[in-house]
Write an enzyme that holds these catalytic residues in place. Sequence first.
Site, PDB file in Angstrom:
ATOM      1  N   ASP A   1       0.904  -1.302   0.026  1.00 46.83           N
ATOM      2  CA  ASP A   1       0.000  -0.037   0.162  1.00 46.83           C
ATOM      3  C   ASP A   1       0.908   1.288  -0.132  1.00 46.83           C
ATOM      4  O   ASP A   1       2.054   1.181   0.417  1.00 46.83           O
ATOM      5  CB  ASP A   1      -0.918   0.052   1.372  1.00 46.83           C
ATOM      6  CG  ASP A   1      -2.429   0.750   1.033  1.00 46.83           C
ATOM      7  OD1 ASP A   1      -3.294   0.080   0.628  1.00 46.83           O
ATOM      8  OD2 ASP A   1      -2.265   2.124   0.874  1.00 46.83           O
TER       9      ASP A   1
ATOM     10  N   ASP B   1       4.474   2.266  -4.508  1.00 40.42           N
ATOM     11  CA  ASP B   1       3.491   3.041  -5.467  1.00 40.42           C
ATOM     12  C   ASP B   1       3.496   1.981  -6.787  1.00 40.42           C
ATOM     13  O   ASP B   1       4.462   2.072  -7.693  1.00 40.42           O
ATOM     14  CB  ASP B   1       4.162   4.281  -5.772  1.00 40.42           C
ATOM     15  CG  ASP B   1       3.351   5.266  -6.884  1.00 40.42           C
ATOM     16  OD1 ASP B   1       2.234   4.658  -7.269  1.00 40.42           O
ATOM     17  OD2 ASP B   1       3.920   6.415  -7.146  1.00 40.42           O
TER      18      ASP B   1
ATOM     19  N   ASN C   1      -5.151  -5.650  -6.655  1.00 48.07           N
ATOM     20  CA  ASN C   1      -6.508  -5.099  -6.025  1.00 48.07           C
ATOM     21  C   ASN C   1      -6.776  -3.733  -5.872  1.00 48.07           C
ATOM     22  O   ASN C   1      -7.704  -2.926  -6.170  1.00 48.07           O
ATOM     23  CB  ASN C   1      -6.776  -5.494  -4.597  1.00 48.07           C
ATOM     24  CG  ASN C   1      -7.766  -5.074  -4.020  1.00 48.07           C
ATOM     25  OD1 ASN C   1      -9.006  -5.217  -4.427  1.00 48.07           O
ATOM     26  ND2 ASN C   1      -7.283  -3.942  -3.134  1.00 48.07           N
TER      27      ASN C   1
ATOM     28  N   TYR D   1     -12.253   5.471 -15.812  1.00 48.34           N
ATOM     29  CA  TYR D   1     -12.320   4.364 -14.848  1.00 48.34           C
ATOM     30  C   TYR D   1     -12.967   3.088 -15.620  1.00 48.34           C
ATOM     31  O   TYR D   1     -12.276   1.870 -15.666  1.00 48.34           O
ATOM     32  CB  TYR D   1     -13.340   4.465 -13.578  1.00 48.34           C
ATOM     33  CG  TYR D   1     -13.494   3.366 -12.904  1.00 48.34           C
ATOM     34  CD1 TYR D   1     -12.452   3.160 -11.809  1.00 48.34           C
ATOM     35  CD2 TYR D   1     -14.722   2.510 -12.567  1.00 48.34           C
ATOM     36  CE1 TYR D   1     -12.646   2.086 -10.927  1.00 48.34           C
ATOM     37  CE2 TYR D   1     -14.859   1.491 -11.821  1.00 48.34           C
ATOM     38  CZ  TYR D   1     -13.709   1.109 -10.988  1.00 48.34           C
ATOM     39  OH  TYR D   1     -13.813  -0.031 -10.029  1.00 48.34           O
TER      40      TYR D   1
END
Length: 254
Positions: free
Chosen positions: A36, A61, A88, A153
């Site tokens: 993360d 990143d 994810n 998106y």
Amino acid sequence: MRLRNKVAVVTGGASGIGKAIAAAYVQEGARVVLVDIDERKGKDAAAEIGAEGEAVCLRADVTDSASVNQMAQEVDRRFGRIDILVNNVGVRITKPFLEHTDADWNIMIATNLTGPFFCARAVTPFMIRGGSGRIINTASIASFVGRPNRVAYVSAKSGLLGMTRALAIDLGGTGITVNAIAPGSINSPMNASQAADADHDWGKETPVGRWGTPEDIANAALFLALDASSYITGAELKVDGGWVSTKARAGELA
């Protein structure tokens, strides 16, 4: 303990769906690396879902190939193997098409499509060395249908399905499978405002009649990580309460 001795990398593992997947893997005996960009939040999540050594956090990143390569090398250095990758991490910008800026488009593509490519490329050599692997991409119902005010998106998530299929054939014969999960209306941090809107309950639009949970996605991700799924590759598993596959016109339902 169906994942005993396996090492899993879960991007975006600090919260929501990623955290639920990481927890499911730990419960099945895997050692899990939560990747993360928010290291503090990731460390808190790792401490919550596993004892020391069962779940750890590494900051990376996913839009930076050097950062991702360093992460993969560090996982291999610590654990000696990488068996599972769950791509994810994801972000979503919602605004009208003509209001989408260059920056909006670039961050959607970089995070939701290029990031999974970088991560898959980084971990694949370690999987090949081990003779097997599982790459699981978190797509979306937006991979299948146009959704309003989400042009970047939808483009990125649709591309992720194409990448899943292409990687599946490119990695054929290596023991690595590549599949995608397409979540629907999941009550996760990304959908918090929609889930709280009682006047527009997306869950009621599904045949199942409820919002999904991060654990619903984790169950699918667990199956695709198991040896029992070894004959499945290049596939997409919709976990959406039937939303994409079923539609009724006004007045058709009692």
